[in-house]
Design an enzyme around this catalytic site. Sequence first.
Site, mmCIF file in Angstrom:
data_model
loop_
_atom_site.group_PDB
_atom_site.id
_atom_site.type_symbol
_atom_site.label_atom_id
_atom_site.label_comp_id
_atom_site.label_asym_id
_atom_site.label_seq_id
_atom_site.Cartn_x
_atom_site.Cartn_y
_atom_site.Cartn_z
ATOM 1 N N LYS A 239 -54.967 20.293 -13.456
ATOM 2 C CA LYS A 239 -56.079 21.479 -13.757
ATOM 3 C C LYS A 239 -57.010 21.293 -14.744
ATOM 4 C CE LYS A 239 -53.992 24.902 -11.138
ATOM 5 N NZ LYS A 239 -53.093 26.334 -10.991
ATOM 6 N N ARG B 214 -45.017 23.070 -10.196
ATOM 7 C CA ARG B 214 -45.675 22.690 -8.810
ATOM 8 C C ARG B 214 -46.664 21.447 -9.290
ATOM 9 N NH1 ARG B 214 -50.531 23.512 -6.545
ATOM 10 N NH2 ARG B 214 -50.900 23.870 -4.660
HETATM 11 N N1 PMM Z 1 -52.391 26.341 -7.977
HETATM 12 C C1 PMM Z 1 -53.214 26.061 -6.990
HETATM 13 C C2 PMM Z 1 -52.698 26.312 -5.706
HETATM 14 N N2 PMM Z 1 -51.321 26.971 -5.446
HETATM 15 N N3 PMM Z 1 -49.655 28.202 -6.477
HETATM 16 C C3 PMM Z 1 -49.001 28.551 -7.536
HETATM 17 N N4 PMM Z 1 -47.717 29.374 -7.316
HETATM 18 N N5 PMM Z 1 -49.366 28.439 -8.898
HETATM 19 C C4 PMM Z 1 -50.493 27.538 -9.043
HETATM 20 O O1 PMM Z 1 -50.938 27.391 -10.151
HETATM 21 C C5 PMM Z 1 -51.203 26.985 -7.860
HETATM 22 C C6 PMM Z 1 -50.693 27.478 -6.802
HETATM 23 C C7 PMM Z 1 -54.317 25.196 -7.289
HETATM 24 O O2 PMM Z 1 -54.152 23.962 -7.164
HETATM 25 P P1 PMM Z 1 -54.322 22.727 -5.937
HETATM 26 O O3 PMM Z 1 -55.583 23.181 -5.529
HETATM 27 O O4 PMM Z 1 -54.329 21.389 -6.548
HETATM 28 O O5 PMM Z 1 -53.400 22.938 -4.840
#
Ligand code: PMM
Length: 294
Positions: A204, A244
Site C-alpha cells: 500500500k 492479506r
Molecule cells: N485492500 C484491498 C482490497 N481488498 N480487503 C481487505 N479485507 N482488506 C484490505 O486492506 C484490502 C482488501 C486493496 O488492495 P489491492 O487492490 O491490492 O487488492
Amino acid sequence: MGVVNVTPDSFSDGGRWFTPGAAVAHGLTLLEQGADLLDVGGESTRPGARRVPVEDELARVLPVVDELVRRGATVSVDTTRAAVARAAVERGAAVVNDVSGGLADDAMAGVVAATGAVYVAMHWRGHADVMDDLDRYDDVVADVRRELAARVRALREAGVRDEQIVLDPGLGFAKPGASNWPLLARLPELVADGFPVLVGASRKRFLGHLLADADGHPAPPLARDGATAAVSALAAASGAWCVRVHEIAGSVDAVRVAAAWRDARPAPLGPPTDDETMDELPVDEDAADGRRPQ
Ligand code: PMM
C-alpha cells in the site's frame, strides 16, 4: 491470504492475472507458496477507481472461484455486492471479504446471514472515487473501532452470528499515510474487541512513502514486499488472525517467525506468591550499600 485480483487496473498488480486461466494459475502458485486462503476480486479498489458493472464483476470472478474451489482451495470473494457474494458462496467460496463492511449494499448482511459464510467487515467510509476526501479522524484508532462496532451491530441485527465475523481496520481506505501507523501499532486494541482481525497492508501507498528515495519519490508497489513481510510479522505478533498479501513466500516466513517467537515465550508471570516478594530477594550487601535509602 493470497490476493488474486482479476482486474485490469489494481494498483499493485493491475492486469497481470486478468484472464481466468492466468488468475487460476496465479492462485495455484500462491497455494504452493503457503497461502491458506485465496481472495478473488473482480473490482479494483485503487484510489480513484470507477465501479464496474455487476455483470462484469460476476464474469471476472465466478470462473476463477469455480476452478480454484475445484482444485481444493479455500476461497474468499473480495466484493462489496451481495449478488456477487451470493453467487460465489453458492459455487463454494467460504469467505466473503467486503471492503465496505456492508455499507455499499444493503442486501449484503442478509446474504451473509443466509449463507453462513465467514464475513470480513472492513472499515470503510466511501467508494474509491471519493474515499481520499473522507479521511478526517479525531483519534483514528478509536474512530475505526467505533465505526466497526456499528457494523457489527448492523450485522447482528440482520442475523449474522458472531462466529462468522472478522474485522479489518481498512489500511489505506480513507486513511492518509500517517494514520495507518497508529492502526498497526495499536492493533492489540482492535484484537481485544474480541473478533478475529485481518490486516491488509500489502504494497500500500503508506509503505511506498515509508520507503521513499532521497528525492522523496515513493517506492513502487513491487518494491514494497519486504516492508509488507515486516508488517505481517508484527501484525501476527500483535494477534492478527490473517494477513492479506500479494507476495506470499515472504509473509509465510514472517508469520512463522512470529509464531516461533510467541511459542518460545515463558508462560506469563502471575502475581508474586508470599515468599516471592521483592523483600525476599537475595541482596548483594556491598553493591547495594551506596544505593539504600538511609
Ligand atoms: N485492500 C484491498 C482490497 N481488498 N480487503 C481487505 N479485507 N482488506 C484490505 O486492506 C484490502 C482488501 C486493496 O488492495 P489491492 O487492490 O491490492 O487488492
